[in-house]
Structures are given as structure tokens and as C-alpha cells.
Write a protein that holds these residues in place. Sequence first.
Motif, PDB file in Angstrom:
ATOM      1  N   LEU A 192      34.659  -4.941  19.485  1.00 55.09           N
ATOM      2  CA  LEU A 192      35.285  -3.826  20.208  1.00 55.09           C
ATOM      3  C   LEU A 192      36.349  -3.144  19.358  1.00 55.09           C
ATOM      4  CD1 LEU A 192      35.604  -5.398  23.778  1.00 55.09           C
ATOM      5  CD2 LEU A 192      34.035  -3.573  23.053  1.00 55.09           C
ATOM      6  N   GLU A 193      37.108  -3.947  18.618  1.00 56.75           N
ATOM      7  CA  GLU A 193      38.130  -3.376  17.732  1.00 56.75           C
ATOM      8  C   GLU A 193      37.476  -2.525  16.634  1.00 56.75           C
ATOM      9  OE1 GLU A 193      41.821  -4.814  14.860  1.00 56.75           O
ATOM     10  OE2 GLU A 193      40.841  -6.260  16.169  1.00 56.75           O
ATOM     11  N   LYS A 194      36.376  -3.011  16.081  1.00 56.06           N
ATOM     12  CA  LYS A 194      35.645  -2.261  15.054  1.00 56.06           C
ATOM     13  C   LYS A 194      35.161  -0.926  15.613  1.00 56.06           C
ATOM     14  CE  LYS A 194      31.380  -2.408  12.385  1.00 56.06           C
ATOM     15  NZ  LYS A 194      30.141  -3.156  12.142  1.00 56.06           N
ATOM     16  N   ILE A 195      34.614  -0.952  16.815  1.00 53.24           N
ATOM     17  CA  ILE A 195      34.135   0.288  17.440  1.00 53.24           C
ATOM     18  C   ILE A 195      35.295   1.269  17.612  1.00 53.24           C
ATOM     19  CG2 ILE A 195      33.252   1.252  19.607  1.00 53.24           C
ATOM     20  CD1 ILE A 195      31.506  -1.312  19.835  1.00 53.24           C
ATOM     21  N   GLY A 196      36.445   0.763  18.038  1.00 55.19           N
ATOM     22  CA  GLY A 196      37.622   1.622  18.214  1.00 55.19           C
ATOM     23  C   GLY A 196      38.100   2.227  16.909  1.00 55.19           C
ATOM     24  N   VAL A 197      38.158   1.419  15.857  1.00 57.57           N
ATOM     25  CA  VAL A 197      38.604   1.908  14.549  1.00 57.57           C
ATOM     26  C   VAL A 197      37.615   2.947  14.009  1.00 57.57           C
ATOM     27  CG1 VAL A 197      38.960   1.237  12.134  1.00 57.57           C
ATOM     28  CG2 VAL A 197      39.954  -0.141  13.975  1.00 57.57           C
ATOM     29  N   MET A 198      36.325   2.660  14.134  1.00 54.64           N
ATOM     30  CA  MET A 198      35.322   3.622  13.661  1.00 54.64           C
ATOM     31  C   MET A 198      35.416   4.929  14.443  1.00 54.64           C
ATOM     32  SD  MET A 198      32.055   1.135  12.958  1.00 54.64           S
ATOM     33  CE  MET A 198      30.972   2.491  12.639  1.00 54.64           C
ATOM     34  N   ASP A 199      35.638   4.831  15.746  1.00 52.39           N
ATOM     35  CA  ASP A 199      35.776   6.035  16.559  1.00 52.39           C
ATOM     36  C   ASP A 199      36.986   6.845  16.115  1.00 52.39           C
ATOM     37  OD1 ASP A 199      34.941   7.633  18.933  1.00 52.39           O
ATOM     38  OD2 ASP A 199      36.943   7.045  19.647  1.00 52.39           O
ATOM     39  N   GLU A 251      34.625 -18.887  20.213  1.00 52.59           N
ATOM     40  CA  GLU A 251      34.270 -18.058  19.070  1.00 52.59           C
ATOM     41  C   GLU A 251      33.524 -16.796  19.511  1.00 52.59           C
ATOM     42  OE1 GLU A 251      35.205 -18.532  15.890  1.00 52.59           O
ATOM     43  OE2 GLU A 251      36.256 -20.381  16.390  1.00 52.59           O
ATOM     44  N   SER A 252      32.719 -16.903  20.547  1.00 52.57           N
ATOM     45  CA  SER A 252      31.995 -15.729  21.062  1.00 52.57           C
ATOM     46  C   SER A 252      32.966 -14.696  21.612  1.00 52.57           C
ATOM     47  CB  SER A 252      31.004 -16.145  22.150  1.00 52.57           C
ATOM     48  OG  SER A 252      29.975 -16.941  21.606  1.00 52.57           O
ATOM     49  N   LEU A 253      34.023 -15.149  22.300  1.00 47.22           N
ATOM     50  CA  LEU A 253      35.036 -14.223  22.809  1.00 47.22           C
ATOM     51  C   LEU A 253      35.755 -13.517  21.657  1.00 47.22           C
ATOM     52  CD1 LEU A 253      36.615 -16.253  25.751  1.00 47.22           C
ATOM     53  CD2 LEU A 253      35.274 -14.148  25.918  1.00 47.22           C
ATOM     54  N   ILE A 254      36.100 -14.279  20.632  1.00 48.68           N
ATOM     55  CA  ILE A 254      36.770 -13.689  19.464  1.00 48.68           C
ATOM     56  C   ILE A 254      35.849 -12.660  18.802  1.00 48.68           C
ATOM     57  CG2 ILE A 254      37.604 -14.191  17.125  1.00 48.68           C
ATOM     58  CD1 ILE A 254      38.585 -16.921  18.278  1.00 48.68           C
ATOM     59  N   LEU A 255      34.579 -13.001  18.651  1.00 52.22           N
ATOM     60  CA  LEU A 255      33.617 -12.081  18.043  1.00 52.22           C
ATOM     61  C   LEU A 255      33.499 -10.789  18.858  1.00 52.22           C
ATOM     62  CD1 LEU A 255      31.489 -11.468  15.885  1.00 52.22           C
ATOM     63  CD2 LEU A 255      29.829 -12.693  17.307  1.00 52.22           C
ATOM     64  N   GLU A 256      33.435 -10.902  20.168  1.00 49.56           N
ATOM     65  CA  GLU A 256      33.335  -9.711  21.019  1.00 49.56           C
ATOM     66  C   GLU A 256      34.582  -8.837  20.883  1.00 49.56           C
ATOM     67  OE1 GLU A 256      31.752  -6.859  23.393  1.00 49.56           O
ATOM     68  OE2 GLU A 256      30.762  -8.542  22.414  1.00 49.56           O
TER      69      GLU A 256
END
Length: 95
Positions: free
Chosen positions: A70-77, A61-66
Amino acid sequence: GAEASSMRFGRNDDQGPKGRGTREGINSEQIASLLFALPQSSEQREAVTRMVSIDTTISDESLILEKLRLEKIGVMDDLLTGRVRVTPLLKDALP
């Protein structure tokens, strides 16, 4: 109950130094004389199996969360730099 009767009691038989403990009024001899309830070996193995399973789930679950972070950071960028236009997305959201 039945669970308590399946417990065995053990004592720390360590014959190491019998000096004062780290807490005032308690020494290692007093601690060594205490009896503790110990679960049967099969119950201990079951507990270890469950804990290993829980640790594996937490790691997965920690890997999925990470990855999601990262995907959120990419989309926001993409949105904040204008690489992805927001206006068409807003038009689709309106009734």
C-alpha cells in the motif's frame, strides 16, 4: 534408531461400512488394516506448537507485506501525479 523405537503403531479401528474405495482395487477394509507410525503425544504437541508459531509468523509477515504494498502504491501515485517532484531527488543522487 531411538526415534523409531519411540513410535507406536496404530490401526484405524473404525467399524464403518466396508465398501469399495474411490481407487480401483483398494477398499476401506484394506485401508483400515494398515498400520501407521504415530509419534508420542509430547512430540505431537511440540509439532503443533511449532506449526502455530509458524502460522503466526506468516500472518505477521503478510500484514507487513500488505502495508508495504500500500505504501508503494501511494508513493508511485505521488510521483506519477506530480505531487512529489522527482527532479530534486535526481540531483541529490548525482556525484
